[in-house]
Design a protein around this motif. Structure first.
Motif, PDB file in Angstrom:
ATOM      1  N   GLU A 243      23.405  41.523  29.552  1.00  0.00           N
ATOM      2  CA  GLU A 243      23.889  42.909  29.515  1.00  0.00           C
ATOM      3  C   GLU A 243      24.716  43.029  30.875  1.00  0.00           C
ATOM      4  N   LEU A 244      23.890  42.680  31.915  1.00  0.00           N
ATOM      5  CA  LEU A 244      24.655  42.690  33.476  1.00  0.00           C
ATOM      6  C   LEU A 244      25.865  41.766  33.337  1.00  0.00           C
ATOM      7  N   MET A 245      25.832  40.500  32.754  1.00  0.00           N
ATOM      8  CA  MET A 245      27.025  39.657  32.740  1.00  0.00           C
ATOM      9  C   MET A 245      28.167  40.306  31.970  1.00  0.00           C
ATOM     10  N   HIS A 246      27.830  41.123  30.830  1.00  0.00           N
ATOM     11  CA  HIS A 246      28.872  41.619  30.041  1.00  0.00           C
ATOM     12  C   HIS A 246      29.499  42.834  30.732  1.00  0.00           C
ATOM     13  N   ILE A 247      28.597  43.590  31.694  1.00  0.00           N
ATOM     14  CA  ILE A 247      29.379  44.639  32.209  1.00  0.00           C
ATOM     15  C   ILE A 247      30.428  44.104  33.233  1.00  0.00           C
ATOM     16  N   VAL A 248      29.973  43.042  34.094  1.00  0.00           N
ATOM     17  CA  VAL A 248      30.748  42.602  35.081  1.00  0.00           C
ATOM     18  C   VAL A 248      32.108  41.897  34.313  1.00  0.00           C
ATOM     19  N   ALA A 249      31.931  41.146  33.243  1.00  0.00           N
ATOM     20  CA  ALA A 249      33.050  40.386  32.459  1.00  0.00           C
ATOM     21  C   ALA A 249      33.826  41.490  31.958  1.00  0.00           C
ATOM     22  N   SER A 250      33.605  42.765  31.554  1.00  0.00           N
ATOM     23  CA  SER A 250      34.403  43.895  31.043  1.00  0.00           C
ATOM     24  C   SER A 250      34.786  44.942  31.829  1.00  0.00           C
ATOM     25  N   HIS A 251      34.548  44.863  33.263  1.00  0.00           N
ATOM     26  CA  HIS A 251      34.614  46.151  34.100  1.00  0.00           C
ATOM     27  C   HIS A 251      36.466  46.614  34.067  1.00  0.00           C
ATOM     28  N   HIS A 252      37.116  45.699  33.834  1.00  0.00           N
ATOM     29  CA  HIS A 252      38.490  45.874  33.823  1.00  0.00           C
ATOM     30  C   HIS A 252      39.126  46.496  32.679  1.00  0.00           C
ATOM     31  N   GLY A 253      38.186  46.930  31.741  1.00  0.00           N
ATOM     32  CA  GLY A 253      38.477  47.519  30.619  1.00  0.00           C
ATOM     33  C   GLY A 253      39.271  46.928  29.471  1.00  0.00           C
ATOM     34  N   SER A 254      39.958  46.195  29.700  1.00  0.00           N
ATOM     35  CA  SER A 254      40.561  45.443  28.718  1.00  0.00           C
ATOM     36  C   SER A 254      41.477  43.877  28.933  1.00  0.00           C
ATOM     37  N   PRO A 255      41.656  43.079  28.219  1.00  0.00           N
ATOM     38  CA  PRO A 255      42.194  41.642  28.905  1.00  0.00           C
ATOM     39  C   PRO A 255      43.278  41.799  29.533  1.00  0.00           C
ATOM     40  N   GLU A 256      44.296  42.926  28.880  1.00  0.00           N
ATOM     41  CA  GLU A 256      45.240  43.182  29.738  1.00  0.00           C
ATOM     42  C   GLU A 256      45.402  43.257  30.886  1.00  0.00           C
ATOM     43  N   ALA A 259      40.266  41.754  32.170  1.00  0.00           N
ATOM     44  CA  ALA A 259      38.873  41.764  31.400  1.00  0.00           C
ATOM     45  C   ALA A 259      38.595  40.526  30.481  1.00  0.00           C
ATOM     46  N   ILE A 260      37.440  39.787  30.749  1.00  0.00           N
ATOM     47  CA  ILE A 260      37.089  38.917  29.787  1.00  0.00           C
ATOM     48  C   ILE A 260      36.799  39.329  28.302  1.00  0.00           C
ATOM     49  N   LYS A 261      36.173  40.732  28.286  1.00  0.00           N
ATOM     50  CA  LYS A 261      35.849  41.333  26.914  1.00  0.00           C
ATOM     51  C   LYS A 261      36.114  42.696  27.190  1.00  0.00           C
ATOM     52  N   THR A 262      36.450  43.462  26.278  1.00  0.00           N
ATOM     53  CA  THR A 262      36.309  44.905  26.466  1.00  0.00           C
ATOM     54  C   THR A 262      34.952  45.442  26.522  1.00  0.00           C
ATOM     55  N   PRO A 263      34.737  46.428  27.148  1.00  0.00           N
ATOM     56  CA  PRO A 263      33.313  47.101  27.109  1.00  0.00           C
ATOM     57  C   PRO A 263      32.745  47.332  25.755  1.00  0.00           C
ATOM     58  N   ALA A 264      31.440  46.814  25.615  1.00  0.00           N
ATOM     59  CA  ALA A 264      30.948  47.070  24.437  1.00  0.00           C
ATOM     60  C   ALA A 264      29.510  47.829  24.416  1.00  0.00           C
ATOM     61  N   THR A 265      29.213  48.239  25.848  1.00  0.00           N
ATOM     62  CA  THR A 265      27.900  48.815  25.817  1.00  0.00           C
ATOM     63  C   THR A 265      28.041  50.054  26.602  1.00  0.00           C
ATOM     64  N   LEU A 266      27.178  51.199  26.539  1.00  0.00           N
ATOM     65  CA  LEU A 266      27.317  52.247  27.179  1.00  0.00           C
ATOM     66  C   LEU A 266      27.615  52.072  28.511  1.00  0.00           C
ATOM     67  N   GLU A 267      26.637  51.230  29.181  1.00  0.00           N
ATOM     68  CA  GLU A 267      26.407  50.876  30.585  1.00  0.00           C
ATOM     69  C   GLU A 267      27.767  50.393  30.938  1.00  0.00           C
ATOM     70  N   ALA A 268      28.408  49.531  30.089  1.00  0.00           N
ATOM     71  CA  ALA A 268      29.642  48.682  30.628  1.00  0.00           C
ATOM     72  C   ALA A 268      30.786  49.734  30.757  1.00  0.00           C
ATOM     73  N   ILE A 269      30.697  50.676  29.743  1.00  0.00           N
ATOM     74  CA  ILE A 269      31.616  51.611  29.689  1.00  0.00           C
ATOM     75  C   ILE A 269      31.812  52.646  30.964  1.00  0.00           C
ATOM     76  N   ILE A 270      30.690  52.898  31.189  1.00  0.00           N
ATOM     77  CA  ILE A 270      30.481  53.778  32.652  1.00  0.00           C
ATOM     78  C   ILE A 270      30.857  53.024  33.920  1.00  0.00           C
ATOM     79  N   VAL A 271      30.324  51.754  33.798  1.00  0.00           N
ATOM     80  CA  VAL A 271      31.029  50.889  35.046  1.00  0.00           C
ATOM     81  C   VAL A 271      32.285  50.796  35.099  1.00  0.00           C
ATOM     82  N   SER A 272      32.818  50.714  33.743  1.00  0.00           N
ATOM     83  CA  SER A 272      34.263  50.430  33.562  1.00  0.00           C
ATOM     84  C   SER A 272      35.003  51.391  34.375  1.00  0.00           C
ATOM     85  N   GLN A 273      34.719  52.445  33.812  1.00  0.00           N
ATOM     86  CA  GLN A 273      35.270  54.344  33.907  1.00  0.00           C
ATOM     87  C   GLN A 273      35.218  54.306  35.420  1.00  0.00           C
TER      88      GLN A 273
END
Length: 323
Positions: A243-256, A259-273
């Motif tokens: 889950e930590l890896m996902h947060i880091v991988a997705s923190h730019h929000g979108s591949p555009e 980001a490697i992946k779009t945020p898929a957890t509440l924690e990832a969304i919060i860190v990305s925002q």
């Protein structure tokens, strides 16, 4: 502004659909300025300034009130000058490296290393082991970007501390704290840009550059590599690690936006925002400071990174209060 005196960082040969131009990056006593020479005026690149030379630009079209900080240099509108002819005061200002204050660095570092914000100390120890794997001097000097926001020595640590503080505030305001893992948010916010220590650097005169790897792989890749390496020596549960890896991988929000992946957890969304808000506030602060230094009027709005910002009464009050 009647003339610009600066140190040449480099000369780039650019091509556009309208033709070609040379771009000279000057480090002045206030900031970096892009001086554009259209090839229609300067067919022979040999006459242009070279990296490391001091230049005076005196005949140009001022575009410093735009987001690009450009000036369009007219034909023969510049001259190369000897360093010995410049005052020592001006030379020191040009060579001066913008740095985060010791107080601000200490505040950010203390926040990032505060064990009391973690419920699970294993996550805290993992985050600290990731930081311990990075050269401390490199960490303290690393900028967060080459331009726009937190682009100065220590900018990475300041930006990370701000993102962590924003993420903490967002977490505390969540209506049902049982639905989120605050340790993941704090750890993800602390680690999201740590890979920049591998891809960004600043030299002795304040020139910021990003490596080829930043352009081809990106700092997210290096952040994940640090985490993968530390997991072998200071392991946490596979669930928390993934889950930590996902947060880091997705923190730019979108591949555009990388980001490697779009945020898929509440924690990832919060860190990305939190990262989005932290970087955008940094953009606004940089814009205000630049306008003040150039003695330009505050615009009603401006555009950076594809975002439009309205100048609110709060921004106007900050702008008007700066010395």
């Amino acid at each position: 502004m009647n003339k610009i005196i600066g140190l040449v960082y480099g000369v780039e040969d650019r091509k556009t659909k309208f033709g070609g131009f040379f771009q000279i990056i000057l480090k002045t006593e206030l900031q970096l300025i892009k001086c554009v020479f259209w090839t229609n005026d300067h067919q022979n690149s040999d006459i242009l300034p070279k990296k490391g030379e001091f230049v005076e630009v005196f005949d140009f079209k001022d575009q410093l009130d735009t987001q690009y900080l450009n000036v369009i240099v007219n034909k023969n509108g510049f001259k190369i000058i000897e360093k010995a002819t410049l005052s020592q005061d001006l030379i020191e200002k040009i060579y001066n490296v913008k740095k985060a204050s010791t107080e601000d660095l200490k505040k950010a570092y203390n926040l990032i290393t505060d064990s009391s914000i973690y419920k699970n100390q294993d996550v805290y120890k993992f985050v600290m082991a990731c930081y311990a794997s990075v050269d401390k001097e490199t960490l303290l000097k690393c900028p967060a970007a080459t331009s726009v926001h937190h682009n100065y020595s220590g900018g990475l640590l300041i930006h990370t501390g701000e993102v962590l503080q924003i993420a903490k505030s967002m977490t505390n305001g969540f209506p049902n704290l049982k639905l989120i893992n605050s340790d993941l948010i704090h750890g993800g916010a602390s680690l999201h840009d740590l890979g920049k220590t591998n891809t960004y650097k600043i030299n002795e005169i304040g020139q910021i550059s990003s490596s080829v790897e930043e352009k081809t792989l990106g700092h997210i890749y290096f952040s994940l590599k640090i985490m993968e390496s530390v997991q072998k020596t200071h392991p946490i549960s596979n669930e928390l690690f993934n889950e930590l890896m996902h947060i880091v991988a997705s923190h730019h929000g979108s591949p555009e936006f990388g980001a490697i992946k779009t945020p898929a957890t509440l924690e990832a969304i919060i860190v990305s925002q939190a990262d989005f808000l932290g970087s955008r506030l940094g953009i606004i602060d940089t814009k205000i400071q630049t306008l003040k230094e150039q003695k330009h009027q505050l615009e009603d709005d401006w555009k950076q990174y594809g975002d439009y910002y309205a100048v609110t009464s709060s921004i106007r009050s900050v702008f008007n209060s700066r010395p």
